[in-house]
Design a protein around this motif. Structure first.
Motif, PDB file in Angstrom:
ATOM      1  N   MET A   1      32.593  46.849  32.854  1.00 25.52           N
ATOM      2  CA  MET A   1      33.627  47.061  33.859  1.00 25.52           C
ATOM      3  C   MET A   1      33.448  46.112  35.040  1.00 25.52           C
ATOM      4  N   ASP A   2      32.231  45.628  35.283  1.00 28.37           N
ATOM      5  CA  ASP A   2      32.007  44.734  36.424  1.00 28.37           C
ATOM      6  C   ASP A   2      32.852  43.469  36.334  1.00 28.37           C
ATOM      7  N   GLY A   3      33.080  42.975  35.114  1.00 30.47           N
ATOM      8  CA  GLY A   3      33.914  41.790  34.944  1.00 30.47           C
ATOM      9  C   GLY A   3      35.334  42.043  35.408  1.00 30.47           C
ATOM     10  N   ILE A   4      35.832  43.229  35.137  1.00 30.98           N
ATOM     11  CA  ILE A   4      37.185  43.585  35.574  1.00 30.98           C
ATOM     12  C   ILE A   4      37.237  43.657  37.091  1.00 30.98           C
ATOM     13  N   VAL A   5      36.202  44.209  37.705  1.00 33.70           N
ATOM     14  CA  VAL A   5      36.150  44.292  39.169  1.00 33.70           C
ATOM     15  C   VAL A   5      36.206  42.890  39.768  1.00 33.70           C
ATOM     16  N   LYS A   6      35.412  41.981  39.225  1.00 33.17           N
ATOM     17  CA  LYS A   6      35.381  40.610  39.745  1.00 33.17           C
ATOM     18  C   LYS A   6      36.728  39.917  39.530  1.00 33.17           C
ATOM     19  N   GLN A   7      37.322  40.070  38.355  1.00 39.11           N
ATOM     20  CA  GLN A   7      38.610  39.451  38.082  1.00 39.11           C
ATOM     21  C   GLN A   7      39.686  40.013  39.005  1.00 39.11           C
ATOM     22  N   TYR A   8      39.653  41.309  39.225  1.00 37.13           N
ATOM     23  CA  TYR A   8      40.625  41.957  40.113  1.00 37.13           C
ATOM     24  C   TYR A   8      40.508  41.395  41.529  1.00 37.13           C
ATOM     25  N   MET A   9      39.285  41.302  42.026  1.00 38.59           N
ATOM     26  CA  MET A   9      39.065  40.773  43.371  1.00 38.59           C
ATOM     27  C   MET A   9      39.543  39.332  43.465  1.00 38.59           C
ATOM     28  N   MET A  10      39.263  38.525  42.446  1.00 39.80           N
ATOM     29  CA  MET A  10      39.690  37.125  42.459  1.00 39.80           C
ATOM     30  C   MET A  10      41.221  37.019  42.437  1.00 39.80           C
ATOM     31  N   LEU A  11      41.872  37.871  41.669  1.00 42.97           N
ATOM     32  CA  LEU A  11      43.334  37.866  41.637  1.00 42.97           C
ATOM     33  C   LEU A  11      43.917  38.234  42.998  1.00 42.97           C
ATOM     34  N   VAL A  12      43.321  39.225  43.653  1.00 44.28           N
ATOM     35  CA  VAL A  12      43.790  39.622  44.990  1.00 44.28           C
ATOM     36  C   VAL A  12      43.642  38.454  45.950  1.00 44.28           C
ATOM     37  N   LYS A  13      42.506  37.772  45.899  1.00 38.85           N
ATOM     38  CA  LYS A  13      42.277  36.618  46.779  1.00 38.85           C
ATOM     39  C   LYS A  13      43.259  35.492  46.479  1.00 38.85           C
ATOM     40  N   GLU A  14      43.425  35.173  45.204  1.00 41.40           N
ATOM     41  CA  GLU A  14      44.359  34.107  44.828  1.00 41.40           C
ATOM     42  C   GLU A  14      45.784  34.445  45.261  1.00 41.40           C
ATOM     43  N   ASN A  15      46.166  35.715  45.112  1.00 33.41           N
ATOM     44  CA  ASN A  15      47.508  36.131  45.503  1.00 33.41           C
ATOM     45  C   ASN A  15      47.697  35.973  47.007  1.00 33.41           C
ATOM     46  N   SER A  16      46.700  36.365  47.770  1.00 34.06           N
ATOM     47  CA  SER A  16      46.781  36.223  49.223  1.00 34.06           C
ATOM     48  C   SER A  16      46.876  34.756  49.615  1.00 34.06           C
ATOM     49  N   ASP A  17      46.058  33.917  48.978  1.00 33.52           N
ATOM     50  CA  ASP A  17      46.099  32.485  49.265  1.00 33.52           C
ATOM     51  C   ASP A  17      47.461  31.893  48.912  1.00 33.52           C
ATOM     52  N   MET A  18      48.027  32.346  47.789  1.00 34.63           N
ATOM     53  CA  MET A  18      49.320  31.837  47.372  1.00 34.63           C
ATOM     54  C   MET A  18      50.417  32.260  48.351  1.00 34.63           C
ATOM     55  N   ILE A  19      50.405  33.516  48.748  1.00 35.99           N
ATOM     56  CA  ILE A  19      51.408  34.032  49.683  1.00 35.99           C
ATOM     57  C   ILE A  19      51.348  33.272  50.999  1.00 35.99           C
ATOM     58  N   ASN A  20      50.135  33.015  51.486  1.00 34.73           N
ATOM     59  CA  ASN A  20      49.955  32.353  52.775  1.00 34.73           C
ATOM     60  C   ASN A  20      49.966  30.831  52.686  1.00 34.73           C
ATOM     61  N   GLY A  21      50.007  30.305  51.471  1.00 32.54           N
ATOM     62  CA  GLY A  21      49.979  28.862  51.275  1.00 32.54           C
ATOM     63  C   GLY A  21      51.352  28.232  51.416  1.00 32.54           C
ATOM     64  N   PRO A  22      51.403  26.939  51.208  1.00 33.65           N
ATOM     65  CA  PRO A  22      52.677  26.210  51.350  1.00 33.65           C
ATOM     66  C   PRO A  22      53.690  26.651  50.294  1.00 33.65           C
ATOM     67  N   ASP A  23      54.951  26.537  50.671  1.00 31.34           N
ATOM     68  CA  ASP A  23      56.032  26.863  49.745  1.00 31.34           C
ATOM     69  C   ASP A  23      56.180  25.750  48.712  1.00 31.34           C
ATOM     70  N   TYR A  24      56.619  26.143  47.539  1.00 33.85           N
ATOM     71  CA  TYR A  24      56.909  25.183  46.476  1.00 33.85           C
ATOM     72  C   TYR A  24      57.929  25.829  45.540  1.00 33.85           C
ATOM     73  N   PRO A  25      58.617  25.027  44.762  1.00 34.54           N
ATOM     74  CA  PRO A  25      59.592  25.590  43.830  1.00 34.54           C
ATOM     75  C   PRO A  25      58.895  26.540  42.844  1.00 34.54           C
ATOM     76  N   GLY A  26      59.428  27.729  42.693  1.00 33.01           N
ATOM     77  CA  GLY A  26      58.847  28.706  41.769  1.00 33.01           C
ATOM     78  C   GLY A  26      57.767  29.575  42.374  1.00 33.01           C
ATOM     79  N   LYS A  27      57.509  29.431  43.672  1.00 25.91           N
ATOM     80  CA  LYS A  27      56.439  30.199  44.307  1.00 25.91           C
ATOM     81  C   LYS A  27      56.683  31.703  44.181  1.00 25.91           C
ATOM     82  N   GLN A  28      57.905  32.143  44.433  1.00 27.31           N
ATOM     83  CA  GLN A  28      58.191  33.574  44.356  1.00 27.31           C
ATOM     84  C   GLN A  28      57.978  34.111  42.943  1.00 27.31           C
TER      85      GLN A  28
END
Length: 85
Positions: A1-28
């Motif tokens: 289950m630890d792998g799922i925890v790490k993947q979940y945390m990484m997805l949350v971080k990537e999503n936050s970075d994407m939301i706060n990052g520059p706009d690009y076509p297809g971002k939404q």
């Protein structure tokens, strides 16, 4: 289950970075796809918690880990403490 925890945390971080990052076509579309993936992980992880409050506490810890306020090891400790109640 630890792998799922790490993947979940990484997805949350990537999503936050994407939301706060520059706009690009297809971002939404990319944000929506990632949110669906995060939701899938969240549903898997939620099954291990006795209460919704325990899961909410874990979700808060995931956000803290994504922003560097706690380490991955601390997140895993929180996860194990909350799922062993």
């Amino acid at each position: 289950m630890d792998g799922i925890v790490k993947q979940y945390m990484m997805l949350v971080k990537e999503n936050s970075d994407m939301i706060n990052g520059p706009d690009y076509p297809g971002k939404q579309r990319d944000i929506q796809k990632q949110k669906e993936t995060i939701k899938s992980y969240a549903q898997k992880l939620q099954q291990g918690f006795s209460t919704d409050d325990d899961y909410d506490e874990f979700a808060d810890a995931v956000i803290k880990c994504a922003y560097g306020d706690i380490t991955m090891e601390e997140l895993e400790t929180v996860y194990h403490e909350l799922t062993s109640r």
